[in-house]
Motif scaffolding. Structure first.
Motif, PDB file in Angstrom:
ATOM      1  N   SER A  22      10.905 -21.935   1.826  1.00  0.00           N
ATOM      2  CA  SER A  22       9.461 -22.103   1.634  1.00  0.00           C
ATOM      3  C   SER A  22       9.114 -23.553   1.311  1.00  0.00           C
ATOM      4  O   SER A  22       8.145 -24.111   1.844  1.00  0.00           O
ATOM      5  CB  SER A  22       8.976 -21.188   0.507  1.00  0.00           C
ATOM      6  OG  SER A  22       9.237 -19.835   0.798  1.00  0.00           O
ATOM      7  N   ALA A  23       9.915 -24.172   0.434  1.00  0.00           N
ATOM      8  CA  ALA A  23       9.668 -25.568   0.075  1.00  0.00           C
ATOM      9  C   ALA A  23       9.875 -26.484   1.275  1.00  0.00           C
ATOM     10  O   ALA A  23       9.086 -27.419   1.504  1.00  0.00           O
ATOM     11  CB  ALA A  23      10.588 -25.972  -1.076  1.00  0.00           C
ATOM     12  N   LEU A  24      10.919 -26.229   2.055  1.00  0.00           N
ATOM     13  CA  LEU A  24      11.167 -27.038   3.253  1.00  0.00           C
ATOM     14  C   LEU A  24      10.047 -26.861   4.266  1.00  0.00           C
ATOM     15  O   LEU A  24       9.634 -27.827   4.931  1.00  0.00           O
ATOM     16  CB  LEU A  24      12.512 -26.652   3.870  1.00  0.00           C
ATOM     17  CG  LEU A  24      13.763 -27.078   3.089  1.00  0.00           C
ATOM     18  CD1 LEU A  24      15.011 -26.519   3.750  1.00  0.00           C
ATOM     19  CD2 LEU A  24      13.843 -28.607   3.015  1.00  0.00           C
ATOM     20  N   ALA A  55      11.756 -18.673  11.091  1.00  0.00           N
ATOM     21  CA  ALA A  55      12.770 -17.737  11.585  1.00  0.00           C
ATOM     22  C   ALA A  55      13.491 -17.061  10.417  1.00  0.00           C
ATOM     23  O   ALA A  55      13.813 -15.862  10.480  1.00  0.00           O
ATOM     24  CB  ALA A  55      13.772 -18.473  12.473  1.00  0.00           C
ATOM     25  N   VAL A  56      13.734 -17.812   9.341  1.00  0.00           N
ATOM     26  CA  VAL A  56      14.355 -17.230   8.150  1.00  0.00           C
ATOM     27  C   VAL A  56      13.439 -16.180   7.541  1.00  0.00           C
ATOM     28  O   VAL A  56      13.880 -15.089   7.140  1.00  0.00           O
ATOM     29  CB  VAL A  56      14.683 -18.329   7.118  1.00  0.00           C
ATOM     30  CG1 VAL A  56      15.125 -17.722   5.784  1.00  0.00           C
ATOM     31  CG2 VAL A  56      15.766 -19.246   7.659  1.00  0.00           C
ATOM     32  N   PRO A  92       4.779 -20.532   0.524  1.00  0.00           N
ATOM     33  CA  PRO A  92       5.138 -21.262  -0.705  1.00  0.00           C
ATOM     34  C   PRO A  92       4.808 -20.508  -1.983  1.00  0.00           C
ATOM     35  O   PRO A  92       5.351 -20.818  -3.043  1.00  0.00           O
ATOM     36  CB  PRO A  92       4.322 -22.557  -0.593  1.00  0.00           C
ATOM     37  CG  PRO A  92       4.214 -22.771   0.877  1.00  0.00           C
ATOM     38  CD  PRO A  92       4.045 -21.394   1.462  1.00  0.00           C
ATOM     39  N   LEU A  93       3.935 -19.506  -1.908  1.00  0.00           N
ATOM     40  CA  LEU A  93       3.628 -18.721  -3.095  1.00  0.00           C
ATOM     41  C   LEU A  93       4.856 -17.962  -3.599  1.00  0.00           C
ATOM     42  O   LEU A  93       4.881 -17.505  -4.736  1.00  0.00           O
ATOM     43  CB  LEU A  93       2.498 -17.724  -2.789  1.00  0.00           C
ATOM     44  CG  LEU A  93       1.142 -18.352  -2.436  1.00  0.00           C
ATOM     45  CD1 LEU A  93       0.130 -17.260  -2.161  1.00  0.00           C
ATOM     46  CD2 LEU A  93       0.652 -19.246  -3.566  1.00  0.00           C
ATOM     47  N   ARG A  94       5.888 -17.835  -2.758  1.00  0.00           N
ATOM     48  CA  ARG A  94       7.126 -17.187  -3.189  1.00  0.00           C
ATOM     49  C   ARG A  94       7.749 -17.947  -4.362  1.00  0.00           C
ATOM     50  O   ARG A  94       8.473 -17.348  -5.174  1.00  0.00           O
ATOM     51  CB  ARG A  94       8.113 -17.100  -2.031  1.00  0.00           C
ATOM     52  CG  ARG A  94       9.492 -16.601  -2.427  1.00  0.00           C
ATOM     53  CD  ARG A  94      10.359 -16.359  -1.231  1.00  0.00           C
ATOM     54  NE  ARG A  94       9.987 -15.141  -0.565  1.00  0.00           N
ATOM     55  CZ  ARG A  94      10.478 -13.942  -0.907  1.00  0.00           C
ATOM     56  NH1 ARG A  94      11.330 -13.843  -1.892  1.00  0.00           N
ATOM     57  NH2 ARG A  94      10.115 -12.866  -0.250  1.00  0.00           N
TER      58      ARG A  94
END
Length: 221
Positions: A22-24, A55-56, A92-94
């Motif tokens: 998410s950060a990437l 994809a992840v 990114p909320l993860r």
């Protein structure tokens, strides 16, 4: 091992990798949008990271779908996960979810429930606002008649939209920009409601404790 146990085991194992993805995703997307004049090689590299991260996310969604054993009903019962898969900028909320999980693994959360709600809502607003500003800036900056020409304009508009103020000095003119605006309005209302409700509940507990002769301190969780 039943379906719920396997799903829980999978989610625990993938918390950190998905947070990194998410950060990437957000970082690479921000570089593509904000770094004007970036060499084509690096633009392509950022795009590759964005697509790889998506994809992840898709793989994680597929695995959890299979482990749930719910079949097509999984899409309906996990509609938020489906929405996040379709709109990766929400991913990114993860990071907020991972932070909560880490706190619980260390034992009882350090902050009271109301403080946690306000803290997590603040983190969510920051991440969502940044992602929304990037998205609307990308759509609006070259549109004819656009009033959002700089990232500063986009950030100001995002703040006003999330706060449900709507000054009207800048506004999206493209269809995609307006769709993003609707999503930010909905998220802003939900987060504002969560913070307001939590703060109101805390005040009620304080006043109830004072009337009952208690200490007025809210419970820790």
């Amino acid at each position: 091992m039943d379906d719920d146990s396997r799903t829980t085991h999978w989610e625990r194992r993938t918390e950190a990798p998905l947070a990194v993805a998410s950060a990437l995703f957000l970082t690479s997307y921000a570089i593509r949008v904000l770094a004007e004049g970036l060499p084509e090689f690096w633009r392509a590299a950022c795009l590759a990271v964005v697509l790889g991260a998506w994809a992840v996310f898709a793989l994680d969604y597929t695995v959890r779908w299979r482990l749930s054993g719910q079949g097509p009903r999984f899409v309906r019962t996990h509609w938020l996960d489906t929405l996040v898969l379709l709109l990766p900028l929400l991913r990114p909320l993860r990071v907020v979810k991972v932070y909560e999980a880490v706190q619980r693994r260390r034992g009882r959360p350090r902050l009271a429930l109301h403080a946690r709600v306000i803290t997590y809502a603040g983190l969510a607003v920051t991440l969502l606002g940044f992602a929304g500003a990037l998205a609307v800036y990308q759509q609006e900056r070259t549109a004819p008649g656009a009033t959002i020409r700089t990232f500063g304009d986009a950030a100001w508009w995002t703040c006003a939209t999330l706060a449900t103020v709507g000054y009207g000095d800048v506004a999206p003119v493209t269809a995609a920009g307006r769709v993003i605006a609707v999503g930010l309005m909905a998220c802003g209302l939900a987060l504002l409601g969560a913070v307001t409700g939590s703060f109101s509940a805390w005040l009620l507990q304080v006043f109830s404790g004072e009337e009952g002769g208690g200490s007025g301190e809210p419970p820790g969780s």
